[in-house]
Design a protein around this motif. Structure first.
Motif, PDB file in Angstrom:
ATOM      1  N   ASP A  69      -0.594   7.558 -10.274  1.00 14.88           N
ATOM      2  CA  ASP A  69      -1.907   7.874  -9.728  1.00 14.88           C
ATOM      3  C   ASP A  69      -1.805   9.099  -8.822  1.00 14.88           C
ATOM      4  O   ASP A  69      -2.618  10.023  -8.905  1.00 14.88           O
ATOM      5  CB  ASP A  69      -2.470   6.676  -8.962  1.00 14.88           C
ATOM      6  CG  ASP A  69      -3.840   6.971  -8.409  1.00 14.88           C
ATOM      7  OD1 ASP A  69      -4.778   7.141  -9.222  1.00 14.88           O
ATOM      8  OD2 ASP A  69      -3.981   7.059  -7.171  1.00 14.88           O
ATOM      9  N   PHE A  70      -0.788   9.117  -7.954  1.00 11.20           N
ATOM     10  CA  PHE A  70      -0.586  10.252  -7.066  1.00 11.20           C
ATOM     11  C   PHE A  70      -0.281  11.515  -7.863  1.00 11.20           C
ATOM     12  O   PHE A  70      -0.839  12.584  -7.596  1.00 11.20           O
ATOM     13  CB  PHE A  70       0.552   9.945  -6.078  1.00 11.20           C
ATOM     14  CG  PHE A  70       0.846  11.064  -5.125  1.00 11.20           C
ATOM     15  CD1 PHE A  70      -0.110  11.512  -4.231  1.00 11.20           C
ATOM     16  CD2 PHE A  70       2.087  11.678  -5.127  1.00 11.20           C
ATOM     17  CE1 PHE A  70       0.157  12.544  -3.357  1.00 11.20           C
ATOM     18  CE2 PHE A  70       2.369  12.710  -4.258  1.00 11.20           C
ATOM     19  CZ  PHE A  70       1.403  13.143  -3.364  1.00 11.20           C
ATOM     20  N   MET A 104       0.839  -1.180   0.000  1.00 16.48           N
ATOM     21  CA  MET A 104       0.000   0.000   0.000  1.00 16.48           C
ATOM     22  C   MET A 104       0.876   1.232   0.000  1.00 16.48           C
ATOM     23  O   MET A 104       1.910   1.287   0.631  1.00 16.48           O
ATOM     24  CB  MET A 104      -0.887  -0.054   1.247  1.00 16.48           C
ATOM     25  CG  MET A 104      -2.005   0.914   1.246  1.00 16.48           C
ATOM     26  SD  MET A 104      -3.173   0.392  -0.033  1.00 16.48           S
ATOM     27  CE  MET A 104      -4.351   1.662   0.111  1.00 16.48           C
ATOM     28  N   SER A 105       0.459   2.257  -0.687  1.00 16.20           N
ATOM     29  CA  SER A 105       1.270   3.454  -0.823  1.00 16.20           C
ATOM     30  C   SER A 105       1.150   4.346   0.403  1.00 16.20           C
ATOM     31  O   SER A 105       0.185   4.296   1.152  1.00 16.20           O
ATOM     32  CB  SER A 105       0.864   4.203  -2.087  1.00 16.20           C
ATOM     33  OG  SER A 105       0.082   5.314  -1.809  1.00 16.20           O
ATOM     34  N   ASP A 106       2.169   5.173   0.572  1.00 14.34           N
ATOM     35  CA  ASP A 106       2.179   6.143   1.664  1.00 14.34           C
ATOM     36  C   ASP A 106       1.710   7.509   1.194  1.00 14.34           C
ATOM     37  O   ASP A 106       1.829   8.483   1.918  1.00 14.34           O
ATOM     38  CB  ASP A 106       3.594   6.267   2.242  1.00 14.34           C
ATOM     39  CG  ASP A 106       4.034   5.017   2.969  1.00 14.34           C
ATOM     40  OD1 ASP A 106       3.172   4.303   3.503  1.00 14.34           O
ATOM     41  OD2 ASP A 106       5.243   4.755   2.996  1.00 14.34           O
ATOM     42  N   TYR A 107       1.195   7.598  -0.013  1.00 13.27           N
ATOM     43  CA  TYR A 107       0.738   8.873  -0.537  1.00 13.27           C
ATOM     44  C   TYR A 107      -0.548   9.289   0.164  1.00 13.27           C
ATOM     45  O   TYR A 107      -1.435   8.465   0.387  1.00 13.27           O
ATOM     46  CB  TYR A 107       0.494   8.791  -2.043  1.00 13.27           C
ATOM     47  CG  TYR A 107       1.697   8.345  -2.836  1.00 13.27           C
ATOM     48  CD1 TYR A 107       2.915   8.999  -2.722  1.00 13.27           C
ATOM     49  CD2 TYR A 107       1.619   7.267  -3.694  1.00 13.27           C
ATOM     50  CE1 TYR A 107       4.021   8.589  -3.453  1.00 13.27           C
ATOM     51  CE2 TYR A 107       2.714   6.858  -4.433  1.00 13.27           C
ATOM     52  CZ  TYR A 107       3.912   7.522  -4.303  1.00 13.27           C
ATOM     53  OH  TYR A 107       4.999   7.112  -5.029  1.00 13.27           O
ATOM     54  N   PRO A 108      -0.670  10.566   0.513  1.00 11.43           N
ATOM     55  CA  PRO A 108      -1.906  11.008   1.176  1.00 11.43           C
ATOM     56  C   PRO A 108      -3.103  10.897   0.231  1.00 11.43           C
ATOM     57  O   PRO A 108      -2.962  11.062  -0.986  1.00 11.43           O
ATOM     58  CB  PRO A 108      -1.615  12.472   1.531  1.00 11.43           C
ATOM     59  CG  PRO A 108      -0.479  12.890   0.680  1.00 11.43           C
ATOM     60  CD  PRO A 108       0.276  11.656   0.316  1.00 11.43           C
ATOM     61  N   THR A 109      -4.259  10.620   0.792  1.00 11.27           N
ATOM     62  CA  THR A 109      -5.455  10.493  -0.034  1.00 11.27           C
ATOM     63  C   THR A 109      -6.202  11.818  -0.147  1.00 11.27           C
ATOM     64  O   THR A 109      -6.822  12.086  -1.163  1.00 11.27           O
ATOM     65  CB  THR A 109      -6.405   9.425   0.532  1.00 11.27           C
ATOM     66  OG1 THR A 109      -6.680   9.734   1.895  1.00 11.27           O
ATOM     67  CG2 THR A 109      -5.784   8.049   0.435  1.00 11.27           C
ATOM     68  N   ASP A 110      -6.139  12.650   0.880  1.00 13.88           N
ATOM     69  CA  ASP A 110      -6.835  13.942   0.859  1.00 13.88           C
ATOM     70  C   ASP A 110      -5.816  15.049   0.621  1.00 13.88           C
ATOM     71  O   ASP A 110      -5.001  15.346   1.492  1.00 13.88           O
ATOM     72  CB  ASP A 110      -7.581  14.166   2.164  1.00 13.88           C
ATOM     73  CG  ASP A 110      -8.368  15.458   2.170  1.00 13.88           C
ATOM     74  OD1 ASP A 110      -8.493  16.106   1.101  1.00 13.88           O
ATOM     75  OD2 ASP A 110      -8.857  15.850   3.243  1.00 13.88           O
ATOM     76  N   VAL A 140       3.701  20.182  -4.367  1.00 14.07           N
ATOM     77  CA  VAL A 140       4.914  19.998  -5.163  1.00 14.07           C
ATOM     78  C   VAL A 140       5.976  19.282  -4.334  1.00 14.07           C
ATOM     79  O   VAL A 140       6.654  18.373  -4.824  1.00 14.07           O
ATOM     80  CB  VAL A 140       5.430  21.344  -5.702  1.00 14.07           C
ATOM     81  CG1 VAL A 140       6.792  21.196  -6.346  1.00 14.07           C
ATOM     82  CG2 VAL A 140       4.429  21.931  -6.696  1.00 14.07           C
ATOM     83  N   ARG A 141       6.123  19.639  -3.071  1.00  7.57           N
ATOM     84  CA  ARG A 141       7.106  18.992  -2.200  1.00  7.57           C
ATOM     85  C   ARG A 141       6.783  17.506  -2.057  1.00  7.57           C
ATOM     86  O   ARG A 141       7.667  16.651  -2.129  1.00  7.57           O
ATOM     87  CB  ARG A 141       7.134  19.675  -0.834  1.00  7.57           C
ATOM     88  CG  ARG A 141       7.955  18.986   0.242  1.00  7.57           C
ATOM     89  CD  ARG A 141       9.398  18.684  -0.084  1.00  7.57           C
ATOM     90  NE  ARG A 141      10.138  19.804  -0.556  1.00  7.57           N
ATOM     91  CZ  ARG A 141      11.238  19.707  -1.313  1.00  7.57           C
ATOM     92  NH1 ARG A 141      11.706  18.533  -1.665  1.00  7.57           N
ATOM     93  NH2 ARG A 141      11.862  20.777  -1.721  1.00  7.57           N
ATOM     94  N   LEU A 142       5.521  17.170  -1.857  1.00  6.30           N
ATOM     95  CA  LEU A 142       5.130  15.760  -1.754  1.00  6.30           C
ATOM     96  C   LEU A 142       5.454  15.005  -3.036  1.00  6.30           C
ATOM     97  O   LEU A 142       5.932  13.870  -2.996  1.00  6.30           O
ATOM     98  CB  LEU A 142       3.635  15.638  -1.453  1.00  6.30           C
ATOM     99  CG  LEU A 142       3.213  15.879  -0.015  1.00  6.30           C
ATOM    100  CD1 LEU A 142       1.689  15.903   0.079  1.00  6.30           C
ATOM    101  CD2 LEU A 142       3.779  14.819   0.896  1.00  6.30           C
ATOM    102  N   LEU A 143       5.197  15.644  -4.174  1.00  4.81           N
ATOM    103  CA  LEU A 143       5.480  14.996  -5.452  1.00  4.81           C
ATOM    104  C   LEU A 143       6.976  14.767  -5.620  1.00  4.81           C
ATOM    105  O   LEU A 143       7.408  13.697  -6.043  1.00  4.81           O
ATOM    106  CB  LEU A 143       4.927  15.836  -6.601  1.00  4.81           C
ATOM    107  CG  LEU A 143       5.002  15.212  -7.980  1.00  4.81           C
ATOM    108  CD1 LEU A 143       4.204  13.910  -8.032  1.00  4.81           C
ATOM    109  CD2 LEU A 143       4.500  16.181  -9.020  1.00  4.81           C
ATOM    110  N   LEU A 144       7.777  15.757  -5.263  1.00  2.00           N
ATOM    111  CA  LEU A 144       9.229  15.598  -5.352  1.00  2.00           C
ATOM    112  C   LEU A 144       9.719  14.520  -4.388  1.00  2.00           C
ATOM    113  O   LEU A 144      10.580  13.709  -4.741  1.00  2.00           O
ATOM    114  CB  LEU A 144       9.930  16.921  -5.075  1.00  2.00           C
ATOM    115  CG  LEU A 144       9.755  17.997  -6.142  1.00  2.00           C
ATOM    116  CD1 LEU A 144      10.351  19.319  -5.664  1.00  2.00           C
ATOM    117  CD2 LEU A 144      10.358  17.569  -7.457  1.00  2.00           C
TER     118      LEU A 144
END
Length: 83
Positions: free
Chosen positions: A39-40, A1-7, A17-21
């Motif tokens: 997806d993220f 499972m990914s650690d990417y935030p859903t909201d 942008v920081r999260l994407l980097l």
């Protein structure tokens, strides 16, 4: 499972942008990880496009969704024993 935030709604543009980097360090290595990343990325750029009415961001989001879908198809094919 990914650690990417859903909201993503409560995050500012620079935070997105920081999260994407951060999501590229270390870079995703498997097809599943890459599909989750795209997806993220699509969700980040769709959020930016919506907030700023930015057609370039929407184009990037659409391309990321296409990349995600291509990878998911490849994963499904591999799971069925195809190429």
């Amino acid at each position: 499972m990914s650690d990417y935030p859903t909201d993503l709604s409560g995050l500012s543009g620079p935070e997105l942008v920081r999260l994407l980097l951060d999501a590229t360090n270390p870079p995703p290595t498997t097809d599943a990880e890459r599909a989750e990343f795209f997806d993220f990325k699509a969700r980040v750029f769709a959020t930016l496009a919506h907030r700023e009415e930015n057609p370039t961001a929407e184009t990037i989001a659409a391309r990321a969704r296409s990349d995600r879908d291509r990878l998911l198809t490849r994963i499904e094919d591999q799971n069925r024993g195809g190429r």
